[in-house]
Enzyme design. Structure first.
Site, PDB file in Angstrom:
ATOM      1  N   LYS A 244       0.847  -1.206   0.000  1.00 11.48           N
ATOM      2  CA  LYS A 244       0.000   0.000   0.000  1.00 11.48           C
ATOM      3  C   LYS A 244       0.879   1.251   0.000  1.00 11.48           C
ATOM      4  O   LYS A 244       1.927   1.276   0.648  1.00 11.48           O
ATOM      5  CB  LYS A 244      -0.906  -0.024   1.243  1.00 11.48           C
ATOM      6  CG  LYS A 244      -1.967   1.066   1.283  1.00 11.48           C
ATOM      7  CD  LYS A 244      -2.910   0.882   2.479  1.00 11.48           C
ATOM      8  CE  LYS A 244      -3.956   1.980   2.550  1.00 11.48           C
ATOM      9  NZ  LYS A 244      -4.880   1.805   3.698  1.00 11.48           N
TER      10      LYS A 244
ATOM     11  N   SER B 267      -9.818   1.930   2.746  1.00 18.38           N
ATOM     12  CA  SER B 267      -8.914   2.656   1.876  1.00 18.38           C
ATOM     13  C   SER B 267      -7.886   1.782   1.173  1.00 18.38           C
ATOM     14  O   SER B 267      -7.247   2.220   0.210  1.00 18.38           O
ATOM     15  CB  SER B 267      -8.189   3.723   2.686  1.00 18.38           C
ATOM     16  OG  SER B 267      -7.336   3.120   3.649  1.00 18.38           O
TER      17      SER B 267
ATOM     18  N   SER C 250     -10.046  -0.410   6.951  1.00 22.28           N
ATOM     19  CA  SER C 250      -9.452  -0.304   5.618  1.00 22.28           C
ATOM     20  C   SER C 250      -8.749  -1.538   5.069  1.00 22.28           C
ATOM     21  O   SER C 250      -8.383  -1.540   3.893  1.00 22.28           O
ATOM     22  CB  SER C 250      -8.467   0.855   5.583  1.00 22.28           C
ATOM     23  OG  SER C 250      -9.183   2.046   5.406  1.00 22.28           O
TER      24      SER C 250
HETATM   25  N1  GLN Z   1     -13.167   4.403   6.029  1.00 23.75           N
HETATM   26  C1  GLN Z   1     -12.603   4.831   7.269  1.00 23.75           C
HETATM   27  C2  GLN Z   1     -12.142   6.272   7.137  1.00 23.75           C
HETATM   28  O1  GLN Z   1     -12.425   6.835   6.135  1.00 23.75           O
HETATM   29  C3  GLN Z   1     -11.473   3.927   7.660  1.00 23.75           C
HETATM   30  C4  GLN Z   1     -10.243   4.169   6.917  1.00 23.75           C
HETATM   31  C5  GLN Z   1      -9.100   3.326   7.353  1.00 23.75           C
HETATM   32  O2  GLN Z   1      -9.261   2.303   8.028  1.00 23.75           O
HETATM   33  N2  GLN Z   1      -7.910   3.768   7.010  1.00 23.75           N
HETATM   34  O3  GLN Z   1     -11.542   6.837   7.997  1.00 23.75           O
END
Ligand code: GLN
Length: 450
Positions: free
Chosen positions: A56, A131, A155
């Site tokens: 990532k 994400s 995410s």
């Molecule tokens: N979707 C969540 C956010 O927007 C979690 C994102 C994540 O776990 N990095 O913060």
């Protein structure tokens, strides 16, 4: 098959399909091929030796472009490797490239990347989740067998669920965060995304451990997660929170979880309904805490030290303002504003402090359940992958997507998503949650179900 052949397969697949899927932001072909040759000649062995992996793009890689999908890091070539990247090198995996994500890991669909929209390999009109959307899509598309993601509020697990692959968020502190571009430091964890549970257990084993560069990494003895995939769940006590099968969760998602529980029952496990009464405050608590931490963590992107710097600034303050106004995307700005507001004097007690108190209650809910049960099971997400563009303009609906994954981060416990059926032609995920540092049991249950 030789290691150069393996790596060649990966690049061939990427060349054939990534124009559609758009999982990768950067490829490192020459280095990967050289490394493959060297590894082959070295005669080194090991279970992960020579396996291609995608990383990532919020995990720093020495000399290899790392943007966190933000314009503010459009030219950033780190001068060191994250601890997980060093560990992977020791294990012999070969990094083929960097994977797309929501900018600074803020989002649930990878549509917040400032570079490209990754598509779900099962249906190119759907989002891959986020994400870590690039991480999940690259594995689902067969471009790489392994990838690393990060999980602050879901995410890793949510995109794994949307793409029909296996994604593990380890216990907070299990994996070093050194070299992970920080979003919300009290929640962030790096974890593996793979095609099956056994691969996942091997990959996690390779990256765990205490790290002098991350004081939140925990000194717990390493163990073999993969050796414990015995298939035995006799006598195992499973808790199913009623909040996880309640309002907003689609009927097909509920049915797929009940079917999975039947399989586990058939193997000698038992389940009962329980309650996590404070989980309904999870999303509100998370967005206050995560945004507060993000507003502080992202203060370092000022155009002075690295990354994008705005032109034609009149003075230093103007340079900061222009750089950040031009370099950050809308969602990142929204979180910085929310976090700065929540932390400002006069509001601190009402918002940040209150959210910390609720976080403690959410954590206690989990502790109470784990006094009597070995694992908690529910869906990973309320619905399967939605369409690209469908909810991107509605942040609150987007935030609600993580309602079932966020409490796990707030409690700091481990959680995995494994494929558990289909709805509307799209994969669904089963979430298995364990006690602190009990990834072993989580994997054992996931393996049986899989
Ligand atoms: N979707 C969540 C956010 O927007 C979690 C994102 C994540 O776990 N990095 O913060």
């Amino acid at each position: 098959i030789t290691i150069p052949d393996l790596v060649d397969e990966s690049f061939k697949r990427i060349a054939a399909i990534d124009g559609d899927v758009k999982a990768f932001l950067t490829l490192d072909e020459e280095n990967a091929r050289n490394q493959a040759k060297e590894l082959q000649e070295s005669g080194k062995t090991g279970i992960l030796n020579g396996v291609p992996i995608g990383v990532k793009d919020n995990i720093v890689t020495k000399g290899l472009r790392t943007t966190a999908a933000s314009q503010i890091l459009y030219n950033f070539d780190p001068i060191y490797d994250a601890t997980v990247v060093n560990k992977l090198r020791e294990a012999g995996t070969i990094t083929v490239g960097k994977l797309n994500m929501d900018e600074f890991a803020m989002g649930s669909s990878t549509e917040n990347s400032s570079y490209q929209k990754t598509r779900n390999p099962w249906n190119l009109d759907r989002v891959p989740g986020g994400s870590s959307g690039g991480s999940a899509a690259s594995v689902a598309a067969g471009e790489v067998p392994f990838s690393l993601g990060s999980d602050t509020g879901g995410s890793i697990r949510q995109p794994a669920s949307f793409c029909g692959v296996v994604g593990m968020k380890p216990t907070y502190g299990r994996v070093s965060r050194f070299g992970l571009i920080a979003f919300a430091s009290s929640l962030d964890q790096i974890g593996p995304i793979t095609r099956n549970v056994e691969d996942n257990a091997h990959l996690l084993e390779a990256i765990v451990g205490v790290d002098p560069y991350d004081t939140t990494s925990a000194n717990v003895p390493g163990e073999s997660f993969a050796k414990n995939l015995t298939g035995d769940v006799k006598g195992l006590r499973i808790a199913v929170p009623k909040e996880y099968l309640g309002e907003g969760v689609s009927e097909e998602v509920k049915q797929s979880v009940l079917a999975a529980l039947k399989v586990l029952e058939g193997q000698g496990a038992s389940w009962e309904e329980v309650s996590l009464p404070h989980s309904k405050y999870g999303v509100a608590t998370y967005y206050l805490l995560a945004s507060s931490e993000a507003s502080s963590n992202l203060a370092r992107f000022d155009g002075i030290r690295y990354g994008y710097r705005a032109e034609n600034a009149e003075n230093l303050i103007d340079l900061y303002k222009k750089t950040r106004a031009e370099g950050f995307g809308d969602e990142v700005k929204r979180r910085i504003m929310l976090g700065t507001f929540a932390l400002s004097s006069g509001y601190y007690d009402a918002y940040y402090k209150k959210a910390q108190q609720v976080r403690t209650l959410i954590k206690k809910d989990f502790e109470d359940v784990f006094e009597n049960y070995d694992v908690i099971i529910g869906p990973t997400t309320p619905t399967p992958a939605f369409k690209i563009g469908e909810i991107i303009d509605d942040p609150l609906t987007m935030y609600a997507n993580d309602i079932l994954t966020i409490p796990v981060n707030l409690a700091g416990v481990p959680g995995i998503s494994v494929p558990c059926g289909f709805s509307d032609g799209m994969p669904l995920g089963l979430q298995i949650i364990g006690r602190h540092f009990d990834e072993k049991t989580v994997y054992r249950v996931a393996h049986v179900y899989e």
